[in-house]
Scaffold this active site. Structure first.
Site, mmCIF file in Angstrom:
data_model
loop_
_atom_site.group_PDB
_atom_site.id
_atom_site.type_symbol
_atom_site.label_atom_id
_atom_site.label_comp_id
_atom_site.label_asym_id
_atom_site.label_seq_id
_atom_site.Cartn_x
_atom_site.Cartn_y
_atom_site.Cartn_z
ATOM 1 N N ASN A 1 0.841 -1.214 0.000
ATOM 2 C CA ASN A 1 0.000 0.000 0.000
ATOM 3 C C ASN A 1 0.867 1.252 0.000
ATOM 4 O OD1 ASN A 1 -3.046 -0.480 0.123
ATOM 5 N ND2 ASN A 1 -2.241 -2.025 1.540
ATOM 6 N N ILE B 1 -1.037 -1.479 17.860
ATOM 7 C CA ILE B 1 -2.267 -0.739 18.174
ATOM 8 C C ILE B 1 -1.875 0.562 18.866
ATOM 9 C CG2 ILE B 1 -4.364 -0.763 19.575
ATOM 10 C CD1 ILE B 1 -4.497 -3.796 19.012
ATOM 11 N N HIS C 1 -8.104 -1.046 5.951
ATOM 12 C CA HIS C 1 -8.434 -2.354 6.513
ATOM 13 C C HIS C 1 -9.019 -3.224 5.402
ATOM 14 C CE1 HIS C 1 -9.491 -5.292 9.539
ATOM 15 N NE2 HIS C 1 -10.669 -5.400 8.961
ATOM 16 N N ASP D 1 -10.922 3.025 19.143
ATOM 17 C CA ASP D 1 -11.272 1.609 18.973
ATOM 18 C C ASP D 1 -10.657 1.088 17.671
ATOM 19 O OD1 ASP D 1 -12.661 1.533 21.309
ATOM 20 O OD2 ASP D 1 -14.621 1.845 20.379
HETATM 21 C C1 GRF Z 1 -3.186 -4.717 3.955
HETATM 22 O O1 GRF Z 1 -4.018 -5.795 3.642
HETATM 23 C C2 GRF Z 1 -3.908 -3.722 4.804
HETATM 24 O O2 GRF Z 1 -5.276 -3.626 4.502
HETATM 25 C C3 GRF Z 1 -3.722 -4.253 6.196
HETATM 26 O O3 GRF Z 1 -2.422 -4.765 6.201
HETATM 27 C C4 GRF Z 1 -2.056 -5.139 4.883
HETATM 28 C C5 GRF Z 1 -0.780 -4.408 4.574
HETATM 29 O O4 GRF Z 1 -0.225 -4.827 3.347
HETATM 30 N N1 GRF Z 1 -3.967 -3.225 7.167
HETATM 31 P P1 GRF Z 1 0.975 -4.035 2.713
HETATM 32 O O5 GRF Z 1 2.110 -4.023 3.744
HETATM 33 O O6 GRF Z 1 0.507 -2.647 2.401
HETATM 34 O O7 GRF Z 1 1.353 -4.804 1.490
#
Ligand code: GRF
Length: 217
Positions: A16, A94, A111, A145
């Site tokens: 990402n 967290i 998420h 949360d």
């Molecule tokens: C993704 O699936 C994201 O939604 C979740 O953790 C994963 C991270 O993947 N929070 P990357 O490190 O971005 O490949």
């Protein structure tokens, strides 16, 4: 106009993060990735940031006795870099309400489910076990949360009969890589308004910028 200064927090491979880096490579994109912070040195995303010439910092949570010190260090690093928006991208710690409130409405997360369904870990396994026909991903503002907060962008992804968790995760990840840059762009363009802890998108070319549906191919 000055581009929004984005800091990305990662723990893992950083796909990402890569999607954000790729989006920001376009000079017309209204945000730039200024800083990447990982909570351990093995995060694969660090190499992606370095390859793009982006400053990286490793702030290892194990180096601190308490969460407060770890988070204060991240907070100070982000502030020193004059970060406007913090993106959690596979950040596996967290964050306390102290940190979340300090960055309220300037801290977002992705998420891999259609929140508020399937919060937490092992999302795709639980989607499959529930027999859900559709899943997807959500970019949202962070609240104390876990996996809670105003929804900015969601994308819908079909669940195929022969999916396993890996194939489903890969399909959802494809949607994530569109959704995260889209959400950051909407924020950077000043088109996100939070009202009653819900997001209004101003001047949306609805529904394309609100929900993306990946039709069954
Ligand atoms: C993704 O699936 C994201 O939604 C979740 O953790 C994963 C991270 O993947 N929070 P990357 O490190 O971005 O490949």
């Amino acid at each position: 106009m000055a581009r929004l200064r984005v800091g990305v927090l990662i723990s893992g491979r950083g796909s990402n993060l890569q999607a954000l880096i790729d989006a920001a490579a376009d000079p017309a994109y209204p945000a730039e990735i200024v800083l990447v912070v990982a909570n351990h040195g093995d995060a694969g995303g660090l190499a992606r940031a370095k390859a793009a010439g982006i400053r990286t910092e490793t702030i290892n949570h194990r180096a601190f006795n308490a969460k407060q010190g770890f988070e204060a260090s991240i907070d100070a690093t982000l502030r020193a870099a004059r970060i406007d928006l913090v993106c959690l991208a596979g950040f596996m710690r967290i964050l306390s309400s102290w940190f979340v409130e300090r960055w309220r409405d300037r801290l977002i997360n992705i998420h891999p489910s259609l929140l508020p369904a399937f919060k937490g870990l092992d999302t795709h396994e639980r989607v499959l076990a529930a027999g859900a026909r559709f899943t997807g991903c959500t970019v949202h503002f962070v609240r104390p949360d876990v996996d809670d907060g105003p929804i900015i962008v969601q994308a819908v992804v079909p669940v195929m009969p022969d999916d396993d968790a890996d194939s489903l995760a890969a399909r959802v990840l494809g949607a994530e890589h569109h959704s995260y840059p889209l959400a950051v762009r909407l924020i950077a363009e000043g088109r996100i308004q939070i009202r009653d802890d819900r997001v209004d998108i101003l001047n949306a070319a609805a529904p394309a910028e609100v929900v993306m549906f990946n039709p069954i191919k």
